[in-house]
Design an enzyme around this catalytic site. Structure first.
Site, PDB file in Angstrom:
ATOM      1  CG  MET A 209     -25.215   6.789  56.038  1.00 32.48           C
ATOM      2  SD  MET A 209     -24.793   8.329  55.231  1.00 32.48           S
ATOM      3  CE  MET A 209     -23.027   8.148  55.086  1.00 32.48           C
TER       4      MET A 209
ATOM      5  CG  HIS B 163     -21.882  -0.880  59.893  1.00 32.27           C
ATOM      6  ND1 HIS B 163     -21.126  -0.852  58.737  1.00 32.27           N
ATOM      7  CD2 HIS B 163     -22.210   0.411  60.158  1.00 32.27           C
ATOM      8  CE1 HIS B 163     -21.025   0.392  58.307  1.00 32.27           C
ATOM      9  NE2 HIS B 163     -21.655   1.185  59.151  1.00 32.27           N
TER      10      HIS B 163
ATOM     11  CG  ASP C 297     -18.471   7.925  62.533  1.00 28.88           C
ATOM     12  OD1 ASP C 297     -17.671   8.388  61.706  1.00 28.88           O
ATOM     13  OD2 ASP C 297     -19.078   6.853  62.367  1.00 28.88           O
TER      14      ASP C 297
HETATM   15  O1  PAF Z   1     -22.534   7.299  60.910  1.00 29.77           O
HETATM   16  C1  PAF Z   1     -23.268   7.169  59.911  1.00 29.77           C
HETATM   17  O2  PAF Z   1     -23.223   6.180  59.187  1.00 29.77           O
HETATM   18  C2  PAF Z   1     -24.255   8.290  59.565  1.00 29.77           C
HETATM   19  O3  PAF Z   1     -23.718   9.534  59.841  1.00 29.77           O
HETATM   20  C3  PAF Z   1     -25.601   8.105  60.264  1.00 29.77           C
HETATM   21  C4  PAF Z   1     -25.471   8.204  61.770  1.00 29.77           C
HETATM   22  C5  PAF Z   1     -26.217   6.763  59.894  1.00 29.77           C
HETATM   23  C6  PAF Z   1     -26.575   9.203  59.822  1.00 29.77           C
HETATM   24  O4  PAF Z   1     -26.818   9.152  58.456  1.00 29.77           O
END
Ligand code: PAF
Length: 285
Positions: free
Chosen positions: A35, A42, A155
């Site tokens: 996002m 990331h 997550d």
């Molecule tokens: O983990 C995230 O940043 C979000 O939940 C995702 C997987 C990009 C879905 O919008």
């Protein structure tokens, strides 16, 4: 690095890369769904995608359907220029950043609901969250035709929901889970850490302390969920700005509580630090 705005552009980019240079083997596409507000966590996902796939594409889309009515959709950090710079520096071949109406066309009425799991852990206090996540990730998988998609273990509940979705829908994208990336002082990286005041930032360290406390007990031979949960709760209780959402020991595949840690058990917690909800976890057993 290419910036793609439509599903058609993404699909065309992906197909073009899959058929290019076939002489040196099968080309694969790695998708890193995000996002935005990209950070070192990331970056580690993009690097993992680059290592195991011939091309990496990073999606940047603040998905409205995974936010509840009183959540932070409007103020979620949007740092597109910096995100593109990071994606490019890590070697991504493309960024997919569609407008909302590209993924949710007018009248969109199709959602992906992973029953059961979607109500567990974060789904308990965020009732429509995993429905939104599953829906947008299914759209991203279908549009990108990715061979693999890379998610962070932070997550962990999201991973469980998406694994179930991939299995149930027989999707062709393999889910790859990468380790949690932490600040040197232990705080798990999250785009939402940006919301913390300096004082809250210090108190937020209790989350990773609670996780380490559980890990230490497991290392000493403790396996009972109740004992691990009590120990973590005590660590969090010290900080006045912290309000616990959940602390649970669950089976990582089903997210159902377990009484005794076994291989594949997930010890996970969520807590509000002031107005910011953070999560952390560890795999035990
Ligand atoms: O983990 C995230 O940043 C979000 O939940 C995702 C997987 C990009 C879905 O919008």
């Amino acid at each position: 690095m290419e910036i793609l705005r439509t599903v058609a552009e993404l699909r065309q980019w992906s197909r073009a890369h899959k058929i290019a240079n076939r002489a040196d083997g099968v080309n694969t596409i790695g998708l890193v769904p995000t996002m935005g507000a990209l950070h070192a966590g990331h970056a580690s996902l993009i690097r993992a995608a680059k290592v195991s796939c011939s091309q990496a594409v990073v999606s940047i889309f603040v998905n409205p359907t995974q936010f509840g009515p009183n959540e932070d959709f409007a103020r979620y950090p949007r740092t597109f220029e910096a995100d593109c710079a990071l994606a490019q520096a890590e070697g991504a071949g493309a960024v997919f950043a569609p407008p909302v109406e590209e993924l949710y066309p007018a009248g969109a009425a199709t959602f992906v609901e992973v029953e059961g799991l979607s109500k567990r852990l974060d789904g308990g206090s965020r009732p429509s969250h995993f429905r939104g996540v599953a829906t947008v990730v299914a759209k991203l998988f279908i549009a990108s035709e990715a061979d693999r998609a890379f998610f962070g273990q932070k997550d962990a509940a999201q991973v469980a929901v998406l694994r179930r979705m991939v299995a149930d829908l027989r999707l062709a994208t393999e889910i790859v889970v990468c380790p949690i990336v932490r600040e040197p002082d232990g705080l798990a990286l999250s785009s939402r850490n940006a919301y913390l005041s300096p004082g809250e930032r210090i108190q937020a360290l209790a989350l990773s302390r609670a996780i380490r406390q559980a890990q230490a007990l497991v290392a000493k031979g403790e396996r009972r969920a109740a004992a691990l949960i009590v120990a973590a709760r005590e660590v969090l209780a010290v900080e006045s700005a912290i309000r616990v959402d959940y602390i649970e020991l669950v089976d990582w595949a089903t997210l159902e509580p377990v009484e005794v840690a076994a291989p594949g058990s997930l010890f996970a917690l969520a807590a509000w630090v002031g107005a910011t909800r953070l999560i952390d976890n560890t795999i035990v057993g």
